[in-house]
Write a protein that holds these residues in place. Structure first.
Motif, short mmCIF file in Angstrom:
data_model
loop_
_atom_site.label_atom_id
_atom_site.label_comp_id
_atom_site.label_asym_id
_atom_site.label_seq_id
_atom_site.Cartn_x
_atom_site.Cartn_y
_atom_site.Cartn_z
N THR A 1 0.76 -1.33 -0.27
CA THR A 1 0.14 -0.09 0.10
C THR A 1 0.84 1.19 -0.04
O THR A 1 0.23 2.34 -0.27
N GLU A 2 2.09 1.14 0.33
CA GLU A 2 2.97 2.22 0.28
C GLU A 2 3.31 2.83 -1.05
O GLU A 2 3.58 1.64 -2.12
N PRO A 3 3.37 4.04 -1.61
CA PRO A 3 3.57 4.13 -2.85
C PRO A 3 5.12 4.12 -3.16
O PRO A 3 5.96 4.03 -2.10
N ARG A 4 5.49 4.03 -4.31
CA ARG A 4 6.93 3.58 -4.64
C ARG A 4 7.72 4.69 -4.44
O ARG A 4 8.76 4.66 -4.05
N TRP A 5 7.49 6.17 -4.49
CA TRP A 5 8.07 7.29 -4.08
C TRP A 5 7.62 7.80 -2.77
O TRP A 5 6.42 8.24 -2.61
N TYR A 6 8.51 8.21 -1.88
CA TYR A 6 8.18 9.07 -0.81
C TYR A 6 7.88 10.49 -1.30
O TYR A 6 8.58 11.11 -2.20
N ASP A 7 6.83 11.06 -0.50
CA ASP A 7 6.01 12.13 -1.18
C ASP A 7 5.51 13.07 -0.24
O ASP A 7 4.54 12.29 0.70
N THR A 8 5.92 14.26 0.28
CA THR A 8 5.31 14.80 1.39
C THR A 8 3.95 15.37 0.89
O THR A 8 3.27 16.21 1.64
N GLY A 9 3.46 15.08 -0.17
CA GLY A 9 2.29 15.83 -0.65
C GLY A 9 2.36 16.63 -1.70
O GLY A 9 1.43 17.14 -2.16
N SER A 10 3.66 17.13 -2.14
CA SER A 10 3.97 18.20 -3.10
C SER A 10 3.91 17.42 -4.46
O SER A 10 4.05 17.87 -5.38
N GLY A 11 3.89 16.27 -4.70
CA GLY A 11 4.04 15.45 -5.89
C GLY A 11 5.41 15.35 -6.16
O GLY A 11 5.66 14.97 -7.64
N LEU A 12 6.50 15.74 -5.60
CA LEU A 12 7.88 15.85 -6.11
C LEU A 12 8.80 14.89 -5.44
O LEU A 12 8.56 14.84 -4.02
N ALA A 13 9.66 14.31 -6.26
CA ALA A 13 10.56 13.46 -5.52
C ALA A 13 11.61 14.44 -4.80
O ALA A 13 11.84 15.47 -5.12
N ALA A 14 11.94 14.00 -3.55
CA ALA A 14 13.07 14.55 -2.76
C ALA A 14 12.58 16.04 -2.53
O ALA A 14 13.51 17.00 -2.27
N SER A 15 11.17 16.07 -2.39
CA SER A 15 10.47 17.56 -1.86
C SER A 15 11.21 18.80 -2.98
O SER A 15 11.40 19.70 -2.47
N GLY A 16 11.46 18.36 -4.07
CA GLY A 16 11.85 19.31 -4.91
C GLY A 16 13.19 19.52 -5.10
O GLY A 16 13.77 20.40 -5.89
N ARG A 17 14.15 18.90 -4.37
CA ARG A 17 15.38 19.06 -4.54
C ARG A 17 16.02 18.38 -5.92
O ARG A 17 15.65 17.47 -6.14
N ASP A 18 17.28 18.99 -6.22
CA ASP A 18 17.81 18.45 -7.29
C ASP A 18 18.68 17.37 -6.93
O ASP A 18 19.70 17.40 -6.48
N VAL A 19 18.36 16.24 -7.31
CA VAL A 19 19.00 15.08 -7.08
C VAL A 19 20.32 14.89 -7.92
O VAL A 19 21.25 14.15 -7.20
N VAL A 20 20.63 15.36 -8.94
CA VAL A 20 21.89 15.44 -9.60
C VAL A 20 22.85 16.29 -8.84
O VAL A 20 24.10 15.77 -8.62
N ALA A 21 22.35 17.45 -8.24
CA ALA A 21 23.20 18.15 -7.32
C ALA A 21 23.78 17.83 -6.26
O ALA A 21 25.12 17.98 -5.83
N TYR A 22 23.29 16.75 -5.58
CA TYR A 22 24.09 16.04 -4.32
C TYR A 22 25.24 15.51 -4.43
O TYR A 22 26.12 15.47 -3.96
N PHE A 23 25.25 15.02 -6.00
CA PHE A 23 26.63 14.09 -6.26
C PHE A 23 27.82 15.04 -6.66
O PHE A 23 29.03 14.68 -6.39
N SER A 24 27.55 16.58 -6.56
CA SER A 24 28.59 17.39 -6.37
C SER A 24 28.81 18.25 -5.00
O SER A 24 29.82 19.04 -5.26
N LEU A 25 28.08 17.96 -4.35
CA LEU A 25 27.98 18.55 -3.01
C LEU A 25 28.84 18.20 -2.02
O LEU A 25 29.02 16.65 -1.96
N SER A 26 29.53 18.67 -1.19
CA SER A 26 30.42 17.85 -0.16
C SER A 26 29.83 17.99 1.26
O SER A 26 30.41 17.65 2.13
N GLY A 27 28.57 18.49 1.24
CA GLY A 27 27.91 18.72 2.50
C GLY A 27 26.98 19.65 2.30
O GLY A 27 26.42 20.45 1.53
N GLY A 28 26.12 19.81 3.51
CA GLY A 28 25.03 20.79 3.59
C GLY A 28 23.68 20.38 3.10
O GLY A 28 23.53 19.24 2.92
N ASP A 29 22.75 21.41 2.72
CA ASP A 29 21.44 20.99 2.36
C ASP A 29 21.40 20.81 1.10
O ASP A 29 22.26 21.19 0.33
#
Length: 154
Positions: A24-52
């Motif tokens: 019954t759980e949806p495939r993607w976690y969603d806060t109700g916004s309909g956006l993966a990762a609450s709208g964060r850029d998932v590609v950007a994580y791969f170049s970040l060294s920390g932070g939000d």
């Protein structure tokens, strides 16, 4: 720890009921916004060294496996589109620590880790630190549990 008959019966019921709950759980976690990762850029994580995480924009968006992903720029959108499963958060953006324990919990896009080329979210930064203490074992258990909930998915 002493196991009473009630605890053993409850554990048995939970083991049988968990797959039914998971379906019954949806495939993607969603806060109700309909956006993966609450709208964060998932590609950007791969170049970040920390932070939000970095917020994406609806100007740079794409649908993947039934959910919308936003990106900060066209380059990250193109990168994602070339190999979406590489950049999409493991466990559908649910908490990696919870998945390693066999249940679903929300994923906080600011409590993230990139490990061996994969993005993981946790429910909080404190839980992320706890998850990292036994990262390899937690990932192995999380992968196994995820396959039980969503066979054939990564």
């Amino acid at each position: 720890m002493i196991f009473s008959r009630r605890k053993i019966i409850a554990l048995g019921i939970a083991t049988v009921a968990m797959p039914a709950f998971a379906s019954t759980e949806p495939r993607w976690y969603d806060t109700g916004s309909g956006l993966a990762a609450s709208g964060r850029d998932v590609v950007a994580y791969f170049s970040l060294s920390g932070g939000d995480g970095v917020m994406g924009s609806d100007a740079f968006s794409v649908m993947h496996k039934g959910t919308m992903f936003h990106f900060a720029n066209a380059e990250n959108l193109t990168t994602f589109s070339a190999d979406p499963d590489k950049y999409a958060p493991h466990y559908g953006g649910y908490c990696a620590f919870a998945m390693s324990r066999g249940y679903f919990a929300s994923g906080d896009p600011d409590a993230w880790s990139v490990h061996e080329g994969a993005l993981y979210l946790n429910v909080s930064k404190a839980i992320r630190a706890r998850w990292a203490l036994r990262r390899a074992a937690n990932i192995e258990a999380g992968d196994e549990n995820w396959q039980g909930f969503f066979p054939g998915e990564r």
